[in-house]
Design a protein around this motif. Structure first.
Motif, mmCIF file in Angstrom:
data_model
loop_
_atom_site.group_PDB
_atom_site.id
_atom_site.type_symbol
_atom_site.label_atom_id
_atom_site.label_comp_id
_atom_site.label_asym_id
_atom_site.label_seq_id
_atom_site.Cartn_x
_atom_site.Cartn_y
_atom_site.Cartn_z
ATOM 1 N N ILE A 16 54.230 33.280 37.319
ATOM 2 C CA ILE A 16 55.753 32.970 37.296
ATOM 3 C C ILE A 16 55.902 32.466 38.743
ATOM 4 C CG2 ILE A 16 57.830 33.963 36.899
ATOM 5 C CD1 ILE A 16 56.616 36.042 34.869
ATOM 6 N N THR A 17 56.594 31.413 38.753
ATOM 7 C CA THR A 17 57.245 30.912 40.029
ATOM 8 C C THR A 17 58.709 30.179 39.890
ATOM 9 O OG1 THR A 17 56.301 28.408 39.763
ATOM 10 C CG2 THR A 17 54.877 30.161 40.738
ATOM 11 N N LEU A 116 50.777 37.049 38.844
ATOM 12 C CA LEU A 116 50.805 36.198 40.212
ATOM 13 C C LEU A 116 52.363 35.667 40.209
ATOM 14 C CD1 LEU A 116 48.177 34.414 41.716
ATOM 15 C CD2 LEU A 116 50.545 33.766 41.973
ATOM 16 N N THR A 117 53.027 35.991 41.369
ATOM 17 C CA THR A 117 54.414 35.660 41.450
ATOM 18 C C THR A 117 54.672 35.361 43.196
ATOM 19 O OG1 THR A 117 56.598 35.841 40.940
ATOM 20 C CG2 THR A 117 55.429 37.833 41.441
ATOM 21 N N GLN A 118 55.811 34.833 43.229
ATOM 22 C CA GLN A 118 56.190 34.809 44.641
ATOM 23 C C GLN A 118 56.931 36.246 45.249
ATOM 24 O OE1 GLN A 118 58.088 31.402 43.092
ATOM 25 N NE2 GLN A 118 57.753 30.028 44.732
ATOM 26 N N TRP A 172 50.130 40.256 41.876
ATOM 27 C CA TRP A 172 49.808 39.351 43.266
ATOM 28 C C TRP A 172 50.995 38.918 43.735
ATOM 29 C CZ3 TRP A 172 44.310 37.111 43.465
ATOM 30 C CH2 TRP A 172 43.257 37.984 43.013
ATOM 31 N N LEU A 173 51.422 39.077 44.884
ATOM 32 C CA LEU A 173 52.513 38.549 45.444
ATOM 33 C C LEU A 173 51.987 37.466 46.402
ATOM 34 C CD1 LEU A 173 54.481 41.482 46.309
ATOM 35 C CD2 LEU A 173 54.831 40.064 44.486
ATOM 36 N N SER A 174 52.485 36.179 46.386
ATOM 37 C CA SER A 174 52.195 34.959 47.239
ATOM 38 C C SER A 174 53.147 34.688 48.264
ATOM 39 C CB SER A 174 51.900 33.645 46.381
ATOM 40 O OG SER A 174 51.807 32.712 47.146
ATOM 41 N N GLU A 233 43.285 31.454 50.050
ATOM 42 C CA GLU A 233 44.554 31.830 49.812
ATOM 43 C C GLU A 233 45.030 33.457 49.878
ATOM 44 O OE1 GLU A 233 45.440 28.025 46.898
ATOM 45 O OE2 GLU A 233 44.803 30.133 45.913
ATOM 46 N N GLY A 234 45.975 33.812 50.607
ATOM 47 C CA GLY A 234 46.135 35.163 50.659
ATOM 48 C C GLY A 234 47.199 35.908 49.834
ATOM 49 N N TYR A 235 47.381 37.005 49.487
ATOM 50 C CA TYR A 235 48.218 37.626 48.799
ATOM 51 C C TYR A 235 48.365 39.377 49.055
ATOM 52 C CZ TYR A 235 46.720 33.925 45.887
ATOM 53 O OH TYR A 235 46.336 32.689 45.327
ATOM 54 N N PHE A 236 49.639 39.587 48.793
ATOM 55 C CA PHE A 236 49.899 41.056 48.872
ATOM 56 C C PHE A 236 49.676 41.628 47.434
ATOM 57 C CE2 PHE A 236 51.850 45.111 49.286
ATOM 58 C CZ PHE A 236 51.451 45.604 50.453
#
Length: 241
Positions: A16-17, A116-118, A172-174, A233-236
């Motif tokens: 979702i973005t 996965l989102t922002q 997953w937060l981008s 690519e990195g995520y929290f």
């Protein structure tokens, strides 16, 4: 590094973005790896990106449909064929109950193991990453994941429509200010670039894009201790258990 579910435990991922192309800048290399592994991936884009682009000769009324088409093309290039649009207005996104309800509906429809989102947290070291729409999308997603989507008493109209509660196992937060998980995208970087090039309305100088991103994702890989020449690519990552 946090404990992350193995891809072998994941059947479906929902992304979702805020805008078309957000997923491609932040996560398309990772998405390509998911689909290569046989994971079903669904995109949900909150706005139509009406405020984007650089070509003044194109009427603003045409930008939304153009950007939807570009996002569908970009998604297909990394193996994603289910792309959904909420149709909200670029630059006006707010993490209100309307958006949380819509995202809750999509979560219950898709029933993903991983979302996965922002990031809803601003990164002061790179302000452009923290567009207000990005922050709003991330905040609304987190509110929908916990507790709304899993709570049988939240938004009863969704249950009345047959959408049963669903618990997303991890988020997953981008674009988060800190990183606790990276994905080596060296082998899928070309697919990522191919997806980005699908967004023709957004790139006045496409030849400058790859060198800039290769440098940026090279820094992520180096910070994570990956070998020279690798890209990541990195995520929290947040467990919802």
């Amino acid at each position: 590094m946090t404990l992350v579910l193995s891809d072998s435990e994941i059947a479906r991922v929902l992304v979702i973005t805020a805008h078309p192309d957000d997923v491609d800048f932040g996560a398309a290399g990772t998405i390509a790896q998911f689909t290569r592994a046989g994971i079903d991936v669904v995109y949900c884009i909150c706005t139509d990106g009406q405020a984007g682009g650089f070509e003044d000769s194109v009427p603003r009324s045409e930008i939304g449909p153009i950007r939807r088409a570009e996002q569908r093309s970009a998604a297909a290039r990394v193996g994603v064929h289910d792309v959904r649009f909420l149709g909200l207005v670029d630059g006006e996104l707010e993490p209100d109950l309307v958006l949380v309800r819509e995202i809750t509906r999509v979560i219950r429809e898709v029933r993903p193991d991983r979302l996965l989102t922002q990031s809803p947290e601003r990164d002061w070291t790179f302000l452009a990453r923290s567009h207000p729409d990005h922050l709003a999308a991330g905040e609304a997603v987190v509110r929908a994941v916990y507790p709304a989507a899993r709570n049988p008493y939240a938004f009863p109209e969704l249950a009345d429509a047959g959408l049963k509660p669903w618990t997303v196992r991890e988020v997953w937060l981008s674009g988060h200010p800190t990183t606790n998980h990276v994905v080596d995208i060296t082998e899928t970087f070309d697919q990522k670039m191919d997806a980005l090039y699908a967004h023709e309305s957004q790139h006045p100088a496409p030849g400058e894009l790859e060198p800039r991103l290769r440098e940026a994702f090279g820094r992520v890989a180096t910070s994570a201790g990956l070998p020279p020449g690798h890209l990541a690519e990195g995520y929290f990552v947040v467990s919802t258990g």
